[in-house]
Design a protein around this motif. Structure first.
Motif, PDB file in Angstrom:
ATOM      1  N   GLY A  58       0.838  -1.397  -0.105  1.00 29.45           N
ATOM      2  CA  GLY A  58      -0.342   0.069   0.294  1.00 29.45           C
ATOM      3  C   GLY A  58       0.728   1.471  -0.020  1.00 29.45           C
ATOM      4  O   GLY A  58      -0.029   2.512  -0.182  1.00 29.45           O
ATOM      5  N   LEU A  59       2.208   0.734   0.138  1.00 26.35           N
ATOM      6  CA  LEU A  59       3.070   2.247   0.251  1.00 26.35           C
ATOM      7  C   LEU A  59       3.362   2.480  -1.225  1.00 26.35           C
ATOM      8  O   LEU A  59       4.437   3.084  -1.777  1.00 26.35           O
ATOM      9  CB  LEU A  59       3.937   2.129   0.742  1.00 26.35           C
ATOM     10  N   GLU A  60       3.483   1.516  -2.133  1.00 23.58           N
ATOM     11  CA  GLU A  60       3.697   1.838  -3.727  1.00 23.58           C
ATOM     12  C   GLU A  60       2.585   1.608  -4.389  1.00 23.58           C
ATOM     13  O   GLU A  60       2.782   2.551  -5.569  1.00 23.58           O
ATOM     14  CB  GLU A  60       4.810   0.475  -4.005  1.00 23.58           C
ATOM     15  N   GLU A  61       1.856   0.699  -3.997  1.00 21.09           N
ATOM     16  CA  GLU A  61       1.212   0.504  -5.218  1.00 21.09           C
ATOM     17  C   GLU A  61      -0.724   0.428  -4.546  1.00 21.09           C
ATOM     18  O   GLU A  61      -1.397   0.310  -3.805  1.00 21.09           O
ATOM     19  CB  GLU A  61       1.121  -0.717  -6.479  1.00 21.09           C
ATOM     20  N   GLY A  62      -1.147   0.876  -5.982  1.00 20.78           N
ATOM     21  CA  GLY A  62      -3.116   0.568  -4.797  1.00 20.78           C
ATOM     22  C   GLY A  62      -3.459  -0.061  -5.983  1.00 20.78           C
ATOM     23  O   GLY A  62      -3.795   0.499  -7.336  1.00 20.78           O
ATOM     24  N   ILE A  63      -5.129  -0.319  -5.816  1.00 18.88           N
ATOM     25  CA  ILE A  63      -6.019  -0.245  -6.665  1.00 18.88           C
ATOM     26  C   ILE A  63      -7.060   0.689  -6.386  1.00 18.88           C
ATOM     27  O   ILE A  63      -8.039   0.749  -5.262  1.00 18.88           O
ATOM     28  CB  ILE A  63      -6.323  -1.633  -7.196  1.00 18.88           C
ATOM     29  N   ALA A  64      -7.690   0.935  -7.197  1.00 20.17           N
ATOM     30  CA  ALA A  64      -9.320   2.382  -7.653  1.00 20.17           C
ATOM     31  C   ALA A  64      -9.911   1.377  -6.957  1.00 20.17           C
ATOM     32  O   ALA A  64     -10.457   0.464  -7.031  1.00 20.17           O
ATOM     33  CB  ALA A  64      -9.456   3.194  -8.882  1.00 20.17           C
ATOM     34  N   LEU A  65     -10.860   1.144  -5.936  1.00 26.11           N
ATOM     35  CA  LEU A  65     -12.105   0.687  -4.974  1.00 26.11           C
ATOM     36  C   LEU A  65     -11.384  -0.197  -4.290  1.00 26.11           C
ATOM     37  O   LEU A  65     -12.374  -0.567  -4.148  1.00 26.11           O
ATOM     38  CB  LEU A  65     -13.183   1.031  -5.780  1.00 26.11           C
ATOM     39  N   ARG A  66      -9.733  -0.491  -4.030  1.00 28.76           N
ATOM     40  CA  ARG A  66     -10.338  -1.705  -4.022  1.00 28.76           C
ATOM     41  C   ARG A  66      -9.355  -0.959  -2.779  1.00 28.76           C
ATOM     42  O   ARG A  66      -8.123   0.002  -2.517  1.00 28.76           O
ATOM     43  CB  ARG A  66      -9.045  -2.758  -4.526  1.00 28.76           C
ATOM     44  N   GLU A  67      -9.668  -2.152  -1.071  1.00 34.14           N
ATOM     45  CA  GLU A  67      -8.934  -1.868   0.591  1.00 34.14           C
ATOM     46  C   GLU A  67      -7.235  -2.307  -0.189  1.00 34.14           C
ATOM     47  O   GLU A  67      -6.348  -2.565  -0.441  1.00 34.14           O
ATOM     48  CB  GLU A  67      -9.008  -2.627   1.549  1.00 34.14           C
TER      49      GLU A  67
END
Length: 594
Positions: A226-235
Motif C-alpha cells: 500500500g506504500l507503492e501501488e493500489g487499485i481504485a475502490l480496493r483496500e
C-alpha cells in the motif's frame, strides 16, 4: 599598481621575477630560466599568481563553509543540550506529578480510614454515655427508695410497720427490678489497624515507573504494498512498526500516528483511513483509494515524518476479473432458467432462486451443485416465480415467492419453516414481492413491488413498518440497509433513492441512460467491503459502482456471453473473500468476479 618583485640572486638581483617553474614550483627571472631551468614547464608568474589566487579563494571559501558547518553543528549541539535539559525537567515534572498523585491517593485513603475510626469511636462513646446516664438514673432512684424505706422504719410504730409491709414489699420489688446494665463489650472494644503489607511491599519493591527511550519517527519501520501501488475502490494496506532511538520496537500509548493521503492536486483521495493500534508498537493501516492516478501517502509519528515519508503510490483503475462461471440454460440440476436472486451464508454456500424452474438451488463457492428444493405450485414449500432471496444469521433462508405473493422461510437444508404475506394491499400483505434483504436488527426488508412500497417484517413475519406511498416509487426492485440509510433501486424510474431508517426521504441519484452514472432499470444492490454501492444496471448489461452520495466511481461488464460480459445482470452477493457473485439472468449462469 603593484610593485614588481626582483630575483633574490646576487648576480642578477635587478632582474624582475616574471616566470614560474611548474616543476620546481619557484618564481624565476629570465636569467634563471635560461641558466638553470632549461626545458622545464614555465608559466608567466602573473598567470600563475591568478591561478593560485583563485585556488586560494576557493580553499578559503571551503574553510569558511567548513567553519560555518561546525558553528551550526555547535549551535545544534547547544540546542540539543538545551532540549535534553528541558526534556529532563519535563520528565522530572511528570515523575513528580505522578508521585504527588500517588501520595494524594494514599493521603485520601488515610483520611477515609481516620474518618471511619472517628465515626466508630464517636458511635461507641455515645452508646457508653447513654448507658452511663441510664445507670446514674437508676442510682438516683435507688437512693430515693432507700430514703423512703429509712423514713418508714424510723417514724412508724410496729403496728404501722406491719400494716406498711405491703408498701415496703412494693418499694423493694421495684428497686430489685432496676439493676445496673453491664456495658456492651463490643461497643468499647479497641480498634485494630490491619496493615496492608501487600501494598506496602508493592510500593517498597516496585518502581514508581520506568524510563523508556522515546519513539523516534526516523527509526520506525514501514512496509507493505500500500506504500507503492493500489487499485481504485480496493483496500490497500501497510504496517508501521514504531521504534525507539536505539532501533528497538517500542510502544507508548501517547504516540500519535497520523496518515494522510492526497492526490497530485492536494485533495483527499481515499475513503476513511483505518489505523489499527495493536498496542505493541505495530499499527496496521488500511485505506481505499477512490480514483486512478498518483497519490502521496504521508505517515507521521508524533508530528515527524517516518523514514522515506511521503510515499508515492500509483493507483491503477479497478477491474473485476472473472474467476469462474457455472450454469447454463436447462432444467436439470445445476442448470437455470432465469436465475434471479442470490445470497451467501457463513459457509460460503451460494443459494440461487431459479425463477422459471420454480425452485431454489444451492452451490458451493466453486460452483459445484449441492442440493435444491421447491417445485411449481401454491402449497407450502412450492413456488410461483421465486425472486429475491436472503439468508438470516441463524441460517434460515427467506424466499420471495413472487407469484404467490408471500415470503417463505426454510432451514438451510431446504426444510419448510413457515411463511408470511399473502396477496393484497394491507400492511401485512404483499403484491409481487421481489428483492429481499436483512437489516442490522435481523428484520426482513421486502421490496413489495406491486404495492410500490418497502416493507419491513420481523423474522417471524410480523409487520413492523413501511416506506413509500403515493408517488414514492414506480417499481421498487430491491432495498438494503447500510449504516443509517435504506437504499432502494426504483426499476422504472431508473434511479436509486435513499431514505433514513425512519423512512424519511434523503436524496436520489441516477437517470435513464447509458452514460457513466446513468441507469436503465436498476435492480440488485450491494455495499461491498470498501463501503461502495454496487448496482445491477440490468438493461445496460453492466454493474456500476457509486459512493453512497451518488458519485460515480466505475463500471464493469458489457453485453455478451463471454466471461466478464452480461445479459441482464439482476442481483449480487458477496463471498467471505470479497469475490462478487452475479446472477447473469439471460446468460442462464452465475458469474464470480474478483
Amino acid at each position: 599598481m603593484k610593485r614588481p618583485a626582483f630575483c633574490p640572486k646576487e648576480d642578477h638581483k635587478k632582474e624582475e621575477l616574471m616566470y614560474f617553474c611548474k616543476k620546481c614550483e619557484v618564481p624565476l627571472c629570465q636569467i634563471c630560466v635560461t641558466l638553470d631551468h632549461g626545458g622545464h614547464n614555465m608559466k608567466l608568474i602573473k598567470e600563475e599568481a591568478e591561478t593560485q589566487k583563485t585556488e586560494m579563494k576557493s580553499f578559503i571559501e571551503k574553510q569558511r563553509h567548513n567553519l560555518q558547518v561546525k558553528t551550526n553543528a555547535v549551535s545544534r549541539l547547544d540546542e540539543d543540550c538545551a532540549t535534553l535539559i528541558q526534556q529532563g525537567e519535563d520528565v522530572k515534572r511528570e515523575i513528580q506529578t505522578f508521585v504527588d498523585n500517588l501520595i494524594a491517593v494514599i493521603e485520601a485513603n488515610k483520611k477515609n480510614i481516620f474518618a471511619h475510626v472517628e465515626k466508630e469511636t464517636n458511635k461507641s462513646i455515645e452508646s457508653i454515655i447513654r448507658q452511663k446516664t441510664e445507670i446514674e438514673r437508676q442510682m438516683t432512684a435507688i437512693k430515693s427508695f432507700l430514703e423512703k424505706a429509712e423514713k418508714l422504719f424510723t417514724q412508724s410504730t410496729n403496728a404501722e410497720i406491719v400494716q406498711l409491709k405491703k408498701t415496703l414489699d412494693t418499694i423493694f420489688e421495684r428497686v430489685h427490678q432496676i439493676e445496673p446494665t453491664d456495658c456492651d463489650p463490643e461497643l468499647v472494644a479497641h480498634f485494630v489497624f490491619v496493615e496492608n503489607y501487600k501494598l506496602f511491599n508493592t510500593v517498597k519493591t516496585e518502581q514508581i515507573g520506568t524510563l523508556k527511550k522515546p519513539t523516534k519517527a526516523g527509526h520506525c519501520d514501514i512496509e507493505g504494498k500500500g506504500l507503492e501501488e493500489g487499485i481504485a475502490l480496493r483496500e490497500a494496506h501497510f504496517t508501521l512498526t514504531t521504534k525507539d532511538t536505539e532501533g528497538r520496537q517500542c510502544y507508548n500509548d501517547r504516540n500519535h500516528v497520523m496518515v494522510e493521503i492526497r492526490d497530485e492536486q492536494g485533495r483527499e483521495c481515499t475513503s476513511q483511513i483505518q489505523i489499527i493500534d495493536r498496542k505493541d508498537g505495530l499499527y496496521q493501516v488500511r485505506y481505499c483509494p477512490r480514483d486512478p492516478g498518483k497519490c502521496q501517502v504521508t505517515v507521521k509519528v508524533n508530528g515527524e515524518h517516518v523514514r522515506d515519508s511521503p510515499f508515492a503510490v500509483q493507483v491503477t483503475p479497478f477491474q473485476f476479473k472473472p474467476v469462474l462461471s457455472f450454469g447454463k440454460e436447462g432444467t436439470s440440476e445445476g442448470m437455470f432458467r432465469f436465475p434471479w436472486g442470490a445470497a451467501v451464508n457463513d459457509k460460503d454456500e451460494i443459494v440461487v432462486t431459479d425463477y422459471d424452474n420454480q425452485r431454489v438451488q444451492i452451490f458451493n463457492s466453486e460452483g459445484n451443485y449441492l442440493r435444491s428444493f421447491g417445485r411449481s405450485a401454491t402449497k407450502k414449500g412450492e413456488f410461483q416465480s421465486p425472486a429475491g432471496i436472503t439468508y438470516r444469521n441463524n441460517g434460515n433462508i427467506f424466499v420471495a415467492d413472487s407469484g404467490n405473493c408471500r415470503i417463505q422461510i426454510f432451514k438451510g437444508e431446504g426444510e419448510y419453516v413457515g411463511s408470511f404475506g399473502g396477496r393484497g394491499s394491507l400492511d401485512s400483505q404483499l403484491s409481487c414481492p421481489s428483492g429481499l434483504s436483512v437489516d442490522s436488527d435481523g428484520n426482513i426488508i421486502v421490496a413489495d413491488s406491486g404495492n410500490r412500497m418497502i416493507k419491513i417484517f420481523s423474522p417471524d413475519g410480523k409487520f413492523l413498518t413501511k416506506i413509500g406511498g403515493q408517488g414514492s416509487f414506480t417499481f421498487p426492485e430491491h432495498c438494503i440497509q447500510y449504516e443509517r440509510y435504506l437504499i432502494v433501486s426504483d426499476y422504472w424510474e431508473h434511479c436509486i433513492k435513499v431514505f433514513d431508517r425512519k423512512g424519511n426521504f434523503q436524496y436520489k441519484f441516477g437517470k435513464k441512460g447509458g452514460g457513466d452514472g446513468e441507469l436503465n432499470s436498476p435492480s440488485g444492490l450491494l455495499v461491498n467491503k470498501s463501503g461502495h454501492l454496487m448496482v445491477c444496471d440490468v438493461n445496460n448489461d453492466r454493474i456500476q459502482v457509486f459512493e453512497l452520495n451518488g458519485k460515480f466511481l466505475g463500471k464493469f461488464g458489457r453485453k455478451g456471453g463471454n466471461l466478464g460480459e452480461f445479459s441482464n445482470p439482476i442481483s449480487l452477493a458477496v463471498l467471505s473473500n470479497g469475490q462478487i457473485v452475479v446472477c447473469d439472468a439471460f446468460n442462464y449462469r452465475i458469474q464470480i468476479l474478483e
